[in-house]
Design an enzyme around this catalytic site. Structure first.
Site, PDB file in Angstrom:
ATOM      1  CG  ASP A   2     -48.356  39.071 -15.279  1.00 44.13           C
ATOM      2  OD1 ASP A   2     -49.311  38.562 -14.712  1.00 44.13           O
ATOM      3  OD2 ASP A   2     -47.907  40.203 -15.000  1.00 44.13           O
TER       4      ASP A   2
ATOM      5  CE1 TYR B  22     -44.536  42.811  -4.919  1.00 44.94           C
ATOM      6  CE2 TYR B  22     -44.039  43.861  -7.021  1.00 44.94           C
ATOM      7  CZ  TYR B  22     -44.469  42.761  -6.291  1.00 44.94           C
ATOM      8  OH  TYR B  22     -44.820  41.599  -6.951  1.00 44.94           O
TER       9      TYR B  22
ATOM     10  NE  ARG C  72     -41.103  42.659  -7.878  1.00 44.33           N
ATOM     11  CZ  ARG C  72     -40.838  43.775  -8.570  1.00 44.33           C
ATOM     12  NH1 ARG C  72     -40.211  44.794  -7.967  1.00 44.33           N
ATOM     13  NH2 ARG C  72     -41.162  43.891  -9.843  1.00 44.33           N
TER      14      ARG C  72
ATOM     15  CD  GLU D 128     -48.047  33.746  -8.831  1.00 46.85           C
ATOM     16  OE1 GLU D 128     -48.572  32.657  -9.029  1.00 46.85           O
ATOM     17  OE2 GLU D 128     -48.615  34.714  -8.329  1.00 46.85           O
ATOM     18  CG  ASP D 129     -40.857  32.919 -11.408  1.00 50.73           C
ATOM     19  OD1 ASP D 129     -39.781  33.236 -11.944  1.00 50.73           O
ATOM     20  OD2 ASP D 129     -41.253  31.743 -11.299  1.00 50.73           O
TER      21      ASP D 129
END
Ligand code: TRH
Length: 366
Positions: free
Chosen positions: A22, A179, A256, A258-259
């Protein structure tokens, strides 16, 4: 039309759900809007401590603000960017109406086809405001992907020494960002028995998982652990700029969320993506949609190997054969990753698409 803040002053709201994505995405977007589009940004974040790990020395045109229930929302911006559906403070919304502020929610990235139909669509809110959904994506009918205009020039300068690390030409160097649900034991086993010697860069957040698999008590930054064909190197959590360097300098990247997923694409190296786990296996639908797009131009044998490996990594069924199969197609995978990067780089980047959307909106309204 009057607002509290000058037109070039935009607000971005970020809630840290968990992990780093985020704030990672919000800081990257804020920097690009400030650096390449001359905007002044107030970045409202609920987790200031984590945000400061990303913002480092900050940026002259970006002000980091602590988003709490007691924040001073007396001044609102003409352009307000919500991210990942984090919502906007009630008191702030109350001021947006009289100011006719533009509300945009930059949502999660997906390669699924439905995204195109929802991109840039207005959603009237009960309080009379209109919330526009802005979807990142891989096609021209979406908001695009975050990609800085000077990335190629920067990449040309990248050197292992910048990371206080040495190149290891006799080995394949991997980066490993995954993760806890990843089948790490299976991967470690396949790397230990790899037909080619490997060096694995393990960022600090992943070290406890590796320590567990290697059955050692704790792994400190700077430690090197040799297990047959595999050398594991524990590295610190890097700045985003240094992490970009690492991805570009490695021969193979496990990423992993999003970014880091998109940064691995811009690195143009073979990669395996692990989506953030979601209920009802929605993340596997996202993975399938991405592989369809990512492998659209790939030869069938290469596509089959990559699909099998990504699915095995996401579905906890990694076999030693998955690694050996990837090794057997590595030259083709390298070419494919380069070709996909060049192809995808033709797309207008997300920050620019956002500015175009907002300018069109604001001109239309005046
Ligand atoms: O940390 P993540 O798993 O973030 C996730 C995802 O964003 C997911 O979509 C979201 O729902 C969830 O958070 C809440 O993975 P991601 O997206 O790759 O973000 C990691 C960020 O950390 C990215 O900006 C790269 C950065 N990074 C560094 O700056 N230094 C490092 O050493 C490493 C390993 C990562």
């Amino acid at each position: 039309m009057s607002t509290d803040l000058p037109r070039s002053h935009w607000d971005i709201f970020c809630k840290v759900v968990d992990n780093f994505g985020d704030i990672g995405v919000c800081w990257r977007l804020a920097q690009q809007l400030a650096e390449e589009h001359g905007r002044h940004i107030r970045l409202w974040v609920d987790d200031l401590a984590l945000a400061k790990r990303f913002t480092g020395a900050g940026h002259a045109r970006i002000t980091l603000k602590h988003w709490t229930d007691h924040s001073d929302f007396s001044r609102v911006a003409e352009v307000v960017i919500e991210t990942f559906g984090c919502g906007l403070p009630e008191s702030y919304q109350q001021q947006m109406r009289p100011q006719q502020s533009l509300w945009i929610n930059v949502d999660y990235l997906s390669a699924e086809s439905w995204v195109e139909g929802f991109h840039a669509q207005p959603s009237p809110q009960a309080n009379g405001l209109v919330r526009y959904f802005f979807y990142p994506g891989f096609t021209a009918s979406t908001g695009g992907l975050l990609r800085e205009s000077d990335l190629p020039e920067r990449q040309a300068q990248y050197r292992w020494q910048d990371l206080r690390l040495e190149p290891a030409p006799s080995k394949l160097t991997l980066s490993l960002f995954c993760y806890t649900h990843a089948p790490l034991a299976g991967l470690v086993d396949s790397l230990q028995h790899s037909t080619q010697a490997v060096r694995v860069m393990v960022p600090e957040p992943v070290a406890p998982m590796l320590a567990n698999v290697l059955d050692v008590t704790g792994l400190e930054v700077g430690e090197h652990i040799q297990r047959q064909q595999a050398e594991f190197v524990i590295i610190p959590f890097l700045s985003q700029a240094d992490y970009d360097r690492l991805l570009y300098l490695c021969d193979f990247n496990f990423v992993r969320g999003e970014d880091s997923w998109i940064r691995a694409i811009w690195a143009g190296k073979p990669m395996i993506w692990l989506p953030y786990q979601q209920s009802e296996e929605t993340h596997l639908v996202k993975l399938k949609a991405f592989m369809q797009h990512y492998l659209a131009q790939a030869e069938a044998p290469l596509s089959a190997v990559i699909q099998h490996a990504m699915q095995a990594w996401a579905q906890d069924s990694w076999q030693a054969t998955d690694w050996e199969s990837l090794l057997s197609v590595l030259p083709q995978f390298r070419q494919h990753a380069q070709a996909f990067k060049l192809h995808q780089s033709q797309q207008v980047d997300l920050a620019t698409n956002l500015v175009i959307f907002i300018e069109k909106y604001c001109t239309h309204r005046v």
